[in-house]
Design a protein around this motif. Sequence first.
Motif, PDB file in Angstrom:
ATOM      1  N   MET A 170       0.819  -1.179   0.000  1.00 19.26           N
ATOM      2  CA  MET A 170       0.000   0.000   0.000  1.00 19.26           C
ATOM      3  C   MET A 170       0.879   1.265   0.000  1.00 19.26           C
ATOM      4  O   MET A 170       0.584   2.217  -0.703  1.00 19.26           O
ATOM      5  N   SER A 171       1.951   1.246   0.798  1.00 18.60           N
ATOM      6  CA  SER A 171       2.825   2.422   0.820  1.00 18.60           C
ATOM      7  C   SER A 171       3.483   2.645  -0.540  1.00 18.60           C
ATOM      8  O   SER A 171       3.667   3.793  -0.950  1.00 18.60           O
ATOM      9  N   ASN A 172       3.825   1.571  -1.247  1.00 20.09           N
ATOM     10  CA  ASN A 172       4.396   1.722  -2.593  1.00 20.09           C
ATOM     11  C   ASN A 172       3.368   2.272  -3.580  1.00 20.09           C
ATOM     12  O   ASN A 172       3.703   3.083  -4.441  1.00 20.09           O
ATOM     13  N   ASP A 173       2.118   1.832  -3.441  1.00 17.12           N
ATOM     14  CA  ASP A 173       1.064   2.319  -4.330  1.00 17.12           C
ATOM     15  C   ASP A 173       0.808   3.808  -4.136  1.00 17.12           C
ATOM     16  O   ASP A 173       0.437   4.511  -5.073  1.00 17.12           O
ATOM     17  N   ARG A 174       1.007   4.307  -2.924  1.00 22.83           N
ATOM     18  CA  ARG A 174       0.713   5.699  -2.601  1.00 22.83           C
ATOM     19  C   ARG A 174       1.954   6.593  -2.513  1.00 22.83           C
ATOM     20  O   ARG A 174       1.861   7.726  -2.065  1.00 22.83           O
ATOM     21  N   LYS A 175       3.102   6.108  -2.944  1.00 18.08           N
ATOM     22  CA  LYS A 175       4.349   6.845  -2.739  1.00 18.08           C
ATOM     23  C   LYS A 175       4.358   8.218  -3.410  1.00 18.08           C
ATOM     24  O   LYS A 175       5.094   9.103  -2.997  1.00 18.08           O
ATOM     25  N   PRO A 189      13.275   0.813  11.840  1.00 18.27           N
ATOM     26  CA  PRO A 189      12.554   1.143  10.605  1.00 18.27           C
ATOM     27  C   PRO A 189      12.530  -0.046   9.650  1.00 18.27           C
ATOM     28  O   PRO A 189      13.500  -0.808   9.575  1.00 18.27           O
ATOM     29  N   VAL A 190      11.416  -0.203   8.947  1.00 23.59           N
ATOM     30  CA  VAL A 190      11.281  -1.264   7.944  1.00 23.59           C
ATOM     31  C   VAL A 190      10.700  -0.669   6.669  1.00 23.59           C
ATOM     32  O   VAL A 190       9.953   0.307   6.706  1.00 23.59           O
ATOM     33  N   THR A 191      11.060  -1.277   5.544  1.00 22.10           N
ATOM     34  CA  THR A 191      10.531  -0.821   4.256  1.00 22.10           C
ATOM     35  C   THR A 191       9.894  -1.950   3.454  1.00 22.10           C
ATOM     36  O   THR A 191       9.350  -1.709   2.385  1.00 22.10           O
ATOM     37  N   SER A 192       9.978  -3.169   3.990  1.00 29.05           N
ATOM     38  CA  SER A 192       9.427  -4.304   3.244  1.00 29.05           C
ATOM     39  C   SER A 192       9.025  -5.417   4.208  1.00 29.05           C
ATOM     40  O   SER A 192       9.413  -5.423   5.372  1.00 29.05           O
ATOM     41  N   THR A 193       8.291  -6.350   3.684  1.00 26.69           N
ATOM     42  CA  THR A 193       7.904  -7.528   4.456  1.00 26.69           C
ATOM     43  C   THR A 193       9.136  -8.324   4.878  1.00 26.69           C
ATOM     44  O   THR A 193       9.203  -8.828   5.995  1.00 26.69           O
ATOM     45  N   THR A 202      12.917 -10.463   8.964  1.00 24.32           N
ATOM     46  CA  THR A 202      14.287 -10.512   9.490  1.00 24.32           C
ATOM     47  C   THR A 202      14.313 -10.076  10.950  1.00 24.32           C
ATOM     48  O   THR A 202      14.971 -10.705  11.789  1.00 24.32           O
ATOM     49  N   LEU A 203      13.603  -9.006  11.278  1.00 20.25           N
ATOM     50  CA  LEU A 203      13.555  -8.547  12.664  1.00 20.25           C
ATOM     51  C   LEU A 203      12.835  -9.544  13.573  1.00 20.25           C
ATOM     52  O   LEU A 203      13.210  -9.718  14.735  1.00 20.25           O
ATOM     53  N   MET A 204      11.817 -10.204  13.040  1.00 19.54           N
ATOM     54  CA  MET A 204      11.124 -11.226  13.833  1.00 19.54           C
ATOM     55  C   MET A 204      12.067 -12.382  14.155  1.00 19.54           C
ATOM     56  O   MET A 204      12.032 -12.918  15.265  1.00 19.54           O
ATOM     57  N   LYS A 205      12.907 -12.753  13.217  1.00 23.66           N
ATOM     58  CA  LYS A 205      13.893 -13.815  13.473  1.00 23.66           C
ATOM     59  C   LYS A 205      14.889 -13.377  14.537  1.00 23.66           C
ATOM     60  O   LYS A 205      15.248 -14.156  15.420  1.00 23.66           O
ATOM     61  N   LEU A 206      15.348 -12.122  14.458  1.00 20.55           N
ATOM     62  CA  LEU A 206      16.264 -11.594  15.464  1.00 20.55           C
ATOM     63  C   LEU A 206      15.609 -11.594  16.842  1.00 20.55           C
ATOM     64  O   LEU A 206      16.207 -12.022  17.826  1.00 20.55           O
ATOM     65  N   GLY A 207      14.383 -11.141  16.916  1.00 18.03           N
ATOM     66  CA  GLY A 207      13.659 -11.138  18.185  1.00 18.03           C
ATOM     67  C   GLY A 207      13.465 -12.536  18.738  1.00 18.03           C
ATOM     68  O   GLY A 207      13.586 -12.766  19.941  1.00 18.03           O
ATOM     69  N   GLU A 208      13.186 -13.478  17.871  1.00 22.18           N
ATOM     70  CA  GLU A 208      13.018 -14.879  18.289  1.00 22.18           C
ATOM     71  C   GLU A 208      14.308 -15.414  18.910  1.00 22.18           C
ATOM     72  O   GLU A 208      14.293 -16.114  19.921  1.00 22.18           O
TER      73      GLU A 208
END
Length: 90
Positions: A1-6, A57-61, A66-72
């Motif tokens: 959605m953010s890419n569609d509205r950039k 900050p994140v810009t993509s899924t 990647t951050l979820m893996k780090l948190g895990e």
Amino acid sequence: MSNDRKDIMTYDIYVQMVEIYNEQVRDLLAEDKTDNKLEIRSCNDDGLSLPDATLRPVTSTSDVLTLMKLGEVNRTVSSTALNNKSSRSH
């Protein structure tokens, strides 16, 4: 959605990841692993906040995953007295 509205809108998207373990809130994305305990604060609108929790900050899924893996990896996991394969962190 953010890419569609950039062309008309800019989005800043951040991720936080915390756990509650032994009645303490811990920051799972903190750089400094020695002091990652957080304080819960009340907000004016009857909510709660964790003002010292790391915001990444994140810009993509894939950034989020990647951050979820780090948190895990940073979760606290230890066996219980009844089952040495069980985790106390859920």
